[in-house]
Design an enzyme around this catalytic site. Structure first.
Site, mmCIF file in Angstrom:
data_model
loop_
_atom_site.group_PDB
_atom_site.id
_atom_site.type_symbol
_atom_site.label_atom_id
_atom_site.label_comp_id
_atom_site.label_asym_id
_atom_site.label_seq_id
_atom_site.Cartn_x
_atom_site.Cartn_y
_atom_site.Cartn_z
ATOM 1 N N HIS A 118 -33.192 40.165 22.920
ATOM 2 C CA HIS A 118 -34.055 39.193 23.602
ATOM 3 C C HIS A 118 -34.088 37.845 22.889
ATOM 4 O O HIS A 118 -34.461 36.840 23.497
ATOM 5 C CB HIS A 118 -35.478 39.756 23.784
ATOM 6 N N ASP A 148 -32.317 46.706 22.660
ATOM 7 C CA ASP A 148 -32.742 45.373 22.237
ATOM 8 C C ASP A 148 -32.075 44.960 20.927
ATOM 9 O O ASP A 148 -32.722 44.477 20.003
ATOM 10 C CB ASP A 148 -34.256 45.286 22.091
ATOM 11 N N SER A 222 -38.819 38.427 15.250
ATOM 12 C CA SER A 222 -37.903 39.308 15.968
ATOM 13 C C SER A 222 -36.478 39.136 15.464
ATOM 14 O O SER A 222 -35.974 38.018 15.371
ATOM 15 C CB SER A 222 -37.955 39.020 17.467
ATOM 16 N N ALA A 242 -49.974 43.963 20.418
ATOM 17 C CA ALA A 242 -50.984 42.901 20.368
ATOM 18 C C ALA A 242 -51.751 42.835 21.681
ATOM 19 O O ALA A 242 -51.507 41.954 22.514
ATOM 20 C CB ALA A 242 -50.322 41.559 20.074
ATOM 21 N N GLY A 278 -25.432 65.403 31.935
ATOM 22 C CA GLY A 278 -25.232 65.869 33.299
ATOM 23 C C GLY A 278 -26.315 66.824 33.760
ATOM 24 O O GLY A 278 -26.018 67.858 34.372
#
Length: 462
Positions: A118, A148, A222, A242, A278
Site C-alpha cells: 500500500h 501487503d 508502514s 486505532a 482443492g
C-alpha cells in the site's frame, strides 16, 4: 576486682568497638562501590550501538501518483457537458498526489528493499532516501497485495542490509524496536515488546499472521523494520489498531520469515504464486460437532473435494474435519485460508483430519491454481465485452472478471477487472456452470452481487 584489671577490660572493649567500626566502614565503602558500579553499568546500558548498525538499512520512501479529476464538479453531469459543449479531453485535469512511507534494505548487493504494497500502490514515481539523505529512484520488482508486501530495487553503492535470521522464533515478551518514518518526520525509533503472535481476523489483508507489538507504529511507519535487540529483522511494520484514529499501543507487523518467502517469489516471478488444495469447507458449530462425534472443539468440515485436486490425490474426503496443518491448529475457515495463503506451489503439508471417530494424517503437495476462461457473451447478451475466469482458489472455486472492455455494459455499471461473483439472481456462484443455471431462470433482468476489496456491490442489469 582491682583497678588495673578494670582498665584492661575497658581497653579490650574499646579495641573490640574499633574493630567492629572498621569492619562496618569497610563493608559500607564496599557496598557503595558495588552500588556505584551497578549504577554506572545501568546508566551506560543502551541499544544505541544496535540502532547505529540497523538504522542505515531502514529507508524513507516517497511516492508520486498522478490522478485525473474533473476541472469543475458540474461537468460530472452529462447535461452540463452537452450544454457547454465541453470536449472530453478537457474534462480531466491531472493532479499529483504525494505520500510517504518506509522500507527495509534486505539485500545490499542487489539493492532490494521490502516495503508494504500500500506504500507504493499506483505510484508513478518511487523515490528512496537513505539515512545519509541521498535519494534514488526505485524500480518496482513485484508486489503481493494479499500480504501487503512489495519489493523495490535501487542502484546505489555501499548499502547496509538488515540481518534476517530464519531460525529466530519470536516469543511473546521479547523486546523489539520499530524503525521508520512516521508522519514524514524522518527516521524515528520506538520500542516495546511482542504482545502476541499469529494475529488474524483484523480485516487488513487477505492472509493474516501478524506479530502484535506495543512499539509505536504510526502513519509513515508502514514498511519499516521491527527488530529484536540483536538487530535481527523480526517483521515488516504494517498497521496499527486505532479505533479513535490515534496510536493506542497496538501495532502489527508481518513476520520476517513470511516476508522473506514472499520476497523470493517476487524476485523469481514478479508476483506470488500461491497454491491450492482443492477443497470447500465450512465452520463447525456446537450442534454439528456433537452430530459427528467431534470432541476437539475446533476444526473445519470439508464439504467438497475437487476431483483430481491435491486434496483428492492425498486422500481427503467430503465429511473429513481438518484439525491441523503442519501442527498448526485450524479453528475456522480464516485459519485455513491464512495458513494455506502462506504456502506456495510445491510445498508439502501434513494435514491432520478427524474421520469416523479416528484421527488420521495425510501428506499433500500444494499445486498451482487451475483456470478456466469463459467469454461472457456465451452466457448472456448482458455480458458482452467481458470474460470470466473460473479459478481454483485456496478455499474452493470462484469466478472473477478476467477481462472487461470499457464500452461493455458491466463496465458502464461500474464493475472492474478482478471483481468476484458472489451470487447471480440470489444463487451463490462458485462456477461458471452455476451462472448458466442462474441466468436460465430469468432472462429479462439479472441481479448481481459482486465482491471487491472486502466490499459487496449489488446491481441490476436490464
Amino acid at each position: 576486682m582491682n583497678r588495673g584489671f578494670k582498665q584492661v577490660l575497658i581497653m579490650l572493649f574499646m579495641v573490640l568497638i574499633g574493630i567492629l567500626l572498621t569492619l562496618w566502614h569497610q563493608h559500607h565503602i564496599k557496598g557503595q562501590q558495588t552500588h556505584s558500579a551497578y549504577t554506572l553499568t545501568f546508566e551506560t546500558t543502551s541499544i544505541a550501538p544496535m540502532i547505529e548498525t540497523v538504522a542505515p538499512s531502514v529507508v524513507n520512501i516517497a511516492t508520486v501518483t498522478t490522478v485525473e479529476q474533473n476541472s469543475n464538479p458540474l461537468l460530472n453531469n452529462p447535461f452540463f457537458r452537452r450544454f457547454f459543449n465541453v470536449p472530453e479531453e478537457q474534462l480531466k485535469q491531472k493532479r499529483e498526489m504525494r505520500s510517504a512511507g518506509s522500507g527495509v534494505i534486505v539485500d545490499a548487493e542487489q539493492g532490494f528493499i521490502l516495503t508494504n504494497a500500500h506504500v507504493i500502490k499506483n505510484a508513478d514515481l518511487i523515490e528512496v532516501s537513505l539515512s545519509d539523505e541521498k535519494a534514488y529512484t526505485a524500480e518496482l520488482i513485484g508486489k503481493d497485495e494479499d500480504m501487503d508486501l512489495a519489493l523495490i530495487k535501487i542502484d546505489a553503492p555501499g548499502l547496509t542490509a538488515v540481518k534476517i535470521n530464519p531460525e529466530y522464533d519470536p516469543r511473546v515478551g521479547d523486546f523489539v524496536v520499530a524503525i521508520g518514518n512516521p508522519f514524514g518526520l524522518g527516521q524515528t525509533i520506538t520500542s516495546g515488546i511482542i504482545g502476541a503472535k499469529g494475529r488474524s481476523g483484523l480485516g487488513l489483508d487477505s492472509y493474516q499472521d501478524f506479530i502484535q507489538t506495543d512499539a509505536s507504529i504510526n502513519p509513515g511507519n508502514s514498511g519499516g523494520a521491527l527488530v529484536n535487540l540483536k538487530g535481527e529483522l523480526v517483521g515488516i511494520n504494517t498497521a496499527i489498531y486505532a479505533p479513535s484514529g490515534g496510536n493506542i499501543g497496538i501495532g502489527f507487523a508481518i513476520p520476517a520469515p513470511i516476508a522473506a518467502r514472499i520476497m523470493e517469489q517476487l524476485i523469481m516471478f514478479g508476483e506470488v504464486r500461491r497454491g491450492v488444495m482443492g477443497i470447500i469447507v465450512q465452520n463447525i458449530d456446537e450442534t454439528l460437532s456433537e452430530a459427528i462425534g467431534l470432541r476437539k472443539g475446533y476444526g473445519v468440515l470439508v464439504n467438497q473435494v475437487t476431483t483430481g485436486s491435491p486434496a483428492d490425490q492425498a486422500g481427503l474426503q467430503a465429511g473429513d474435519v481438518i484439525l491441523s496443518i503442519d501442527n498448526r491448529k485450524i479453528r475456522n475457515q480464516t485459519d485455513l485460508s491464512n495458513i494455506l495463503g502462506l504456502h506456495l506451489v510445491g510445498d508439502t503439508l501434513v494435514i491432520e483430519v478427524f474421520r469416523q471417530e479416528e484421527i488420521r494424517a495425510f501428506q499433500l503437495t500444494v499445486a498451482e491454481p487451475a483456470y478456466q476462461n469463459v467469454d461472457g457473451e456465451s452466457l448472456s447478451p448482458f455480458f458482452v465485452g467481458a470474460k470470466f475466469s473460473e479459478v481454483l482458489s485456496i478455499d474452493g472455486t470462484r469466478v472473477e472478471i478476467s477481462e472487461l472492455e470499457k464500452e461493455s455494459l458491466l463496465a458502464q455499471k461500474g464493475l472492474q477487472k478482478n471483481d468476484r461473483f458472489i451470487s447471480v439472481n440470489d444463487i451463490p456462484i462458485v462456477s461458471v456452470q452455476q451462472i448458466r443455471g442462474a441466468l436460465a431462470q430469468n432472462l429479462d433482468a439479472i441481479f448481481l452481487k459482486i465482491s471487491r476489496d472486502d466490499t459487496v456491490y449489488q446491481l441490476i442489469l436490464r
